[in-house]
Scaffold this motif. Structure first.
Motif, PDB file in Angstrom:
ATOM      1  N   ASP A 167      -9.040  -7.618  -3.152  1.00  0.00           N
ATOM      2  CA  ASP A 167      -7.642  -7.963  -2.869  1.00  0.00           C
ATOM      3  C   ASP A 167      -7.547  -8.385  -1.410  1.00  0.00           C
ATOM      4  OD1 ASP A 167      -4.936  -8.256  -2.804  1.00  0.00           O
ATOM      5  OD2 ASP A 167      -4.459  -6.203  -3.377  1.00  0.00           O
ATOM      6  N   VAL A 168      -7.305  -9.679  -1.174  1.00  0.00           N
ATOM      7  CA  VAL A 168      -7.191 -10.200   0.194  1.00  0.00           C
ATOM      8  C   VAL A 168      -5.756 -10.649   0.471  1.00  0.00           C
ATOM      9  CG1 VAL A 168      -9.613 -10.878   0.461  1.00  0.00           C
ATOM     10  CG2 VAL A 168      -8.011 -12.472  -0.602  1.00  0.00           C
ATOM     11  N   THR A 169      -4.804  -9.933  -0.111  1.00  0.00           N
ATOM     12  CA  THR A 169      -3.395 -10.252   0.054  1.00  0.00           C
ATOM     13  C   THR A 169      -3.003 -10.098   1.523  1.00  0.00           C
ATOM     14  OG1 THR A 169      -3.003  -9.365  -2.148  1.00  0.00           O
ATOM     15  CG2 THR A 169      -1.074  -9.721  -0.771  1.00  0.00           C
ATOM     16  N   PRO A 170      -2.338 -11.122   2.118  1.00  0.00           N
ATOM     17  CA  PRO A 170      -1.906 -11.005   3.516  1.00  0.00           C
ATOM     18  C   PRO A 170      -0.933  -9.844   3.718  1.00  0.00           C
ATOM     19  CG  PRO A 170      -1.693 -13.260   2.737  1.00  0.00           C
ATOM     20  CD  PRO A 170      -2.024 -12.418   1.543  1.00  0.00           C
ATOM     21  N   GLU A 171      -0.844  -9.361   4.936  1.00  0.00           N
ATOM     22  CA  GLU A 171      -0.024  -8.191   5.282  1.00  0.00           C
ATOM     23  C   GLU A 171       1.452  -8.396   4.939  1.00  0.00           C
ATOM     24  OE1 GLU A 171       0.250  -4.341   6.341  1.00  0.00           O
ATOM     25  OE2 GLU A 171      -1.619  -5.449   6.486  1.00  0.00           O
ATOM     26  N   ASP A 172       1.996  -9.595   5.204  1.00  0.00           N
ATOM     27  CA  ASP A 172       3.423  -9.820   4.939  1.00  0.00           C
ATOM     28  C   ASP A 172       3.730  -9.785   3.444  1.00  0.00           C
ATOM     29  OD1 ASP A 172       1.933 -12.144   4.675  1.00  0.00           O
ATOM     30  OD2 ASP A 172       3.622 -13.462   5.150  1.00  0.00           O
ATOM     31  N   LYS A 188       4.409  -8.122  -8.323  1.00  0.00           N
ATOM     32  CA  LYS A 188       3.600  -8.203  -7.118  1.00  0.00           C
ATOM     33  C   LYS A 188       3.074  -9.609  -6.887  1.00  0.00           C
ATOM     34  CE  LYS A 188      -0.317  -5.691  -5.143  1.00  0.00           C
ATOM     35  NZ  LYS A 188      -1.312  -4.661  -5.318  1.00  0.00           N
ATOM     36  N   ARG A 189       2.787  -9.901  -5.629  1.00  0.00           N
ATOM     37  CA  ARG A 189       2.063 -11.117  -5.267  1.00  0.00           C
ATOM     38  C   ARG A 189       0.643 -10.710  -4.908  1.00  0.00           C
ATOM     39  NH1 ARG A 189       6.104 -13.966  -0.980  1.00  0.00           N
ATOM     40  NH2 ARG A 189       7.775 -14.453  -2.433  1.00  0.00           N
ATOM     41  N   TRP A 190      -0.319 -11.388  -5.464  1.00  0.00           N
ATOM     42  CA  TRP A 190      -1.717 -11.086  -5.232  1.00  0.00           C
ATOM     43  C   TRP A 190      -2.421 -12.270  -4.578  1.00  0.00           C
ATOM     44  CZ3 TRP A 190      -3.987  -6.599  -7.509  1.00  0.00           C
ATOM     45  CH2 TRP A 190      -3.187  -5.928  -8.430  1.00  0.00           C
ATOM     46  N   LYS A 191      -3.441 -11.981  -3.836  1.00  0.00           N
ATOM     47  CA  LYS A 191      -4.410 -12.985  -3.408  1.00  0.00           C
ATOM     48  C   LYS A 191      -5.757 -12.301  -3.574  1.00  0.00           C
ATOM     49  CE  LYS A 191      -5.386 -16.442   0.031  1.00  0.00           C
ATOM     50  NZ  LYS A 191      -4.989 -17.026   1.318  1.00  0.00           N
ATOM     51  N   ILE A 192      -6.533 -12.770  -4.542  1.00  0.00           N
ATOM     52  CA  ILE A 192      -7.787 -12.091  -4.857  1.00  0.00           C
ATOM     53  C   ILE A 192      -8.969 -13.029  -4.679  1.00  0.00           C
ATOM     54  CG2 ILE A 192      -6.713 -10.487  -6.477  1.00  0.00           C
ATOM     55  CD1 ILE A 192      -8.006 -12.188  -8.723  1.00  0.00           C
ATOM     56  N   VAL A 214     -10.962 -18.018  -4.707  1.00  0.00           N
ATOM     57  CA  VAL A 214      -9.811 -17.257  -4.231  1.00  0.00           C
ATOM     58  C   VAL A 214      -8.576 -17.774  -4.964  1.00  0.00           C
ATOM     59  CG1 VAL A 214      -8.387 -16.663  -2.239  1.00  0.00           C
ATOM     60  CG2 VAL A 214     -10.863 -16.898  -1.970  1.00  0.00           C
ATOM     61  N   TYR A 215      -7.858 -16.852  -5.607  1.00  0.00           N
ATOM     62  CA  TYR A 215      -6.672 -17.209  -6.382  1.00  0.00           C
ATOM     63  C   TYR A 215      -5.445 -16.510  -5.823  1.00  0.00           C
ATOM     64  CZ  TYR A 215      -9.970 -18.943  -9.852  1.00  0.00           C
ATOM     65  OH  TYR A 215     -10.970 -19.629 -10.485  1.00  0.00           O
ATOM     66  N   GLU A 216      -4.315 -17.232  -5.835  1.00  0.00           N
ATOM     67  CA  GLU A 216      -3.017 -16.662  -5.475  1.00  0.00           C
ATOM     68  C   GLU A 216      -2.258 -16.484  -6.785  1.00  0.00           C
ATOM     69  OE1 GLU A 216      -1.020 -19.111  -2.591  1.00  0.00           O
ATOM     70  OE2 GLU A 216      -2.929 -19.552  -1.616  1.00  0.00           O
ATOM     71  N   ILE A 217      -1.803 -15.259  -7.037  1.00  0.00           N
ATOM     72  CA  ILE A 217      -1.178 -14.932  -8.316  1.00  0.00           C
ATOM     73  C   ILE A 217       0.174 -14.280  -8.059  1.00  0.00           C
ATOM     74  CG2 ILE A 217      -1.457 -13.662 -10.475  1.00  0.00           C
ATOM     75  CD1 ILE A 217      -4.528 -13.545  -9.494  1.00  0.00           C
TER      76      ILE A 217
END
Length: 128
Positions: free
Chosen positions: A84-89, A59-63, A51-54
């Protein structure tokens, strides 16, 4: 190059998060790509389930990696290799950025005068 040893910068380029591999490598070098809260290097081997935070400019991604992709393919194919597991906020933050994105085009009828308006203005100034 075997599929088991895939560089992170090449993977991010292949799944179309970055337009060029150079941009992907630069993002890794500047700490904009993180795994478990720690910055990762461009040469890091990508594994399924990572899992990476980019952070990109737009955009901000969490994949989460679901498959390894070494070559750049169509967007419709590329999205099958990550989730894409980007948090809602963060998604709301991304939408605000997109809403305020400036294309560089000037709104119609605002700003510089047209040729006709310029001639009328010159005629008006000459009358004095």
């Amino acid at each position: 190059m075997s599929a088991e040893k895939l560089r992170l910068d090449k993977y991010l380029w292949a799944i179309r998060i970055f337009k060029t591999r150079t941009q992907a490598a630069a993002a890794c070098d500047t700490g904009k790509v993180k795994m478990n809260g720690a910055a990762v290097k461009a040469a890091r081997a990508v594994g399924i389930g990572d899992v990476y935070e980019i952070k990109t400019e737009a955009k901000r991604w969490k994949i989460e990696v679901t498959g390894l992709l070494a070559n750049r393919v169509q967007y419709t194919e590329a999205i099958k290799y990550y989730v894409d597991v980007t948090p809602e906020d963060d998604q709301q933050f991304n939408q605000r950025i997109a809403a305020s994105f400036h294309t560089g085009k000037r709104p119609s009828k605002i700003g510089r005068p047209t040729k006709k308006e310029r001639r009328d203005l010159d005629d008006f100034m000459q009358e004095d």
